[in-house]
Scaffold this motif. Structure first.
Motif, short mmCIF file in Angstrom:
data_model
loop_
_atom_site.label_atom_id
_atom_site.label_comp_id
_atom_site.label_asym_id
_atom_site.label_seq_id
_atom_site.Cartn_x
_atom_site.Cartn_y
_atom_site.Cartn_z
N LYS A 17 134.51 -61.78 2.04
CA LYS A 17 133.60 -62.48 2.96
C LYS A 17 133.09 -61.52 4.03
O LYS A 17 131.93 -61.56 4.42
N PHE A 18 133.98 -60.65 4.52
CA PHE A 18 133.57 -59.70 5.57
C PHE A 18 132.55 -58.70 5.02
O PHE A 18 131.56 -58.40 5.69
N ILE A 19 132.75 -58.21 3.81
CA ILE A 19 131.80 -57.27 3.20
C ILE A 19 130.45 -57.96 2.99
O ILE A 19 129.40 -57.36 3.23
N LYS A 20 130.47 -59.23 2.59
CA LYS A 20 129.21 -59.98 2.45
C LYS A 20 128.51 -60.11 3.79
O LYS A 20 127.28 -60.04 3.87
N LYS A 21 129.28 -60.30 4.86
CA LYS A 21 128.70 -60.39 6.20
C LYS A 21 128.02 -59.07 6.58
O LYS A 21 126.93 -59.06 7.15
N ILE A 22 128.64 -57.95 6.24
CA ILE A 22 128.05 -56.63 6.52
C ILE A 22 126.74 -56.47 5.75
O ILE A 22 125.72 -56.07 6.33
N THR A 23 126.75 -56.78 4.46
CA THR A 23 125.54 -56.61 3.66
C THR A 23 124.43 -57.54 4.13
O THR A 23 123.26 -57.16 4.12
N GLN A 24 124.80 -58.75 4.57
CA GLN A 24 123.79 -59.68 5.08
C GLN A 24 123.19 -59.17 6.39
O GLN A 24 121.97 -59.22 6.58
N LYS A 25 124.02 -58.65 7.29
CA LYS A 25 123.53 -58.10 8.56
C LYS A 25 122.62 -56.90 8.28
O LYS A 25 121.58 -56.75 8.92
N LYS A 26 123.01 -56.05 7.34
CA LYS A 26 122.19 -54.89 7.00
C LYS A 26 120.84 -55.35 6.45
O LYS A 26 119.79 -54.82 6.82
N ALA A 27 120.84 -56.35 5.60
CA ALA A 27 119.59 -56.87 5.03
C ALA A 27 118.73 -57.50 6.12
O ALA A 27 117.51 -57.31 6.14
N ASP A 28 119.35 -58.24 7.04
CA ASP A 28 118.60 -58.85 8.14
C ASP A 28 117.95 -57.80 9.02
O ASP A 28 116.78 -57.92 9.37
N ILE A 29 118.69 -56.76 9.36
CA ILE A 29 118.17 -55.69 10.21
C ILE A 29 117.04 -54.95 9.48
O ILE A 29 116.00 -54.66 10.05
N SER A 30 117.24 -54.66 8.19
CA SER A 30 116.23 -53.93 7.41
C SER A 30 114.95 -54.73 7.29
O SER A 30 113.85 -54.19 7.45
N SER A 31 115.06 -56.02 7.02
CA SER A 31 113.85 -56.84 6.87
C SER A 31 113.18 -57.05 8.22
O SER A 31 111.97 -57.11 8.31
N PHE A 32 113.96 -57.11 9.28
CA PHE A 32 113.39 -57.26 10.63
C PHE A 32 112.59 -56.02 11.02
O PHE A 32 111.58 -56.12 11.67
N ASN A 33 113.08 -54.85 10.61
CA ASN A 33 112.41 -53.60 10.94
C ASN A 33 111.29 -53.25 9.98
O ASN A 33 110.65 -52.22 10.11
N GLY A 34 111.09 -54.09 8.96
CA GLY A 34 110.01 -53.84 8.01
C GLY A 34 110.35 -52.77 6.99
O GLY A 34 109.47 -52.13 6.45
N ASP A 35 111.64 -52.58 6.70
CA ASP A 35 112.05 -51.54 5.76
C ASP A 35 112.12 -52.02 4.32
O ASP A 35 112.49 -51.27 3.45
N ILE A 36 111.78 -53.27 4.06
CA ILE A 36 111.84 -53.79 2.71
C ILE A 36 110.57 -53.39 1.95
O ILE A 36 109.46 -53.60 2.41
N TYR A 37 110.77 -52.79 0.79
CA TYR A 37 109.64 -52.36 -0.03
C TYR A 37 109.43 -53.39 -1.15
O TYR A 37 110.37 -53.75 -1.82
N SER A 38 108.21 -53.84 -1.33
CA SER A 38 107.97 -54.81 -2.40
C SER A 38 107.20 -54.19 -3.53
O SER A 38 106.44 -53.33 -3.42
#
Length: 144
Positions: A123-144
């Motif tokens: 659960k903790f590792i999932k929380k880390i990956t979710q926070k990383k994804a949230d920060i990346s998408s917030f900063n516009g780092d997601i490539y489509s």
């Protein structure tokens, strides 16, 4: 960045806060349902960390702290505490074999034992990956 955090040094504290942000407030910690991992068993590391860990004969363990912009992996060697400070944009997290997670930053890595039955760690590792994804998408780092 690998730092000795055994002593209360304002310069080191400032460096850490620049990289990964200030610690969460109590209200934010409660909202996130905790920001610290359980005690983790280290299975292997990069050479720089390995050279620190072999200085004593104790079992090598670490813990992970979530910060707003990254994580801090802390471990002890002799009577000193060291921190591997990893901002989310430099964090690589892999599930290797079925019982191991790998945490990478530049030339540093730490592999930790992850039993499939350890739900708290998963659960903790999932929380880390979710926070990383949230920060990346917030900063516009997601490539489509």
């Amino acid at each position: 960045m690998l730092l000795n955090v055994s002593y209360n040094d304002p310069k080191i504290k400032e460096q850490i806060e620049q990289e990964v942000g200030k610690p969460y407030t109590l209200k934010e910690r409660l909202k996130l349902k905790g920001v610290g991992s359980p005690k983790l068993l280290i299975t292997s590391t990069s050479i720089e960390i390995h050279n620190l860990l072999i200085l004593d004969k104790y079992i090598n363990t670490c813990n992970i702290e979530l910060r707003p912009n990254g994580i801090i992996v802390r471990f002890r060697s002799l009577l000193e505490t060291f921190a591997l400070v990893i901002p989310y944009y430099k964090l690589s997290l892999y599930k290797g074999r079925s019982d191991e997670y790998s945490i990478f930053k530049d030339q540093y890595f730490i592999k930790i034992k992850a039993e499939p039955t350890n739900n708290q760690l998963n659960k903790f590792i999932k929380k880390i990956t979710q926070k990383k994804a949230d920060i990346s998408s917030f900063n516009g780092d997601i490539y489509s």
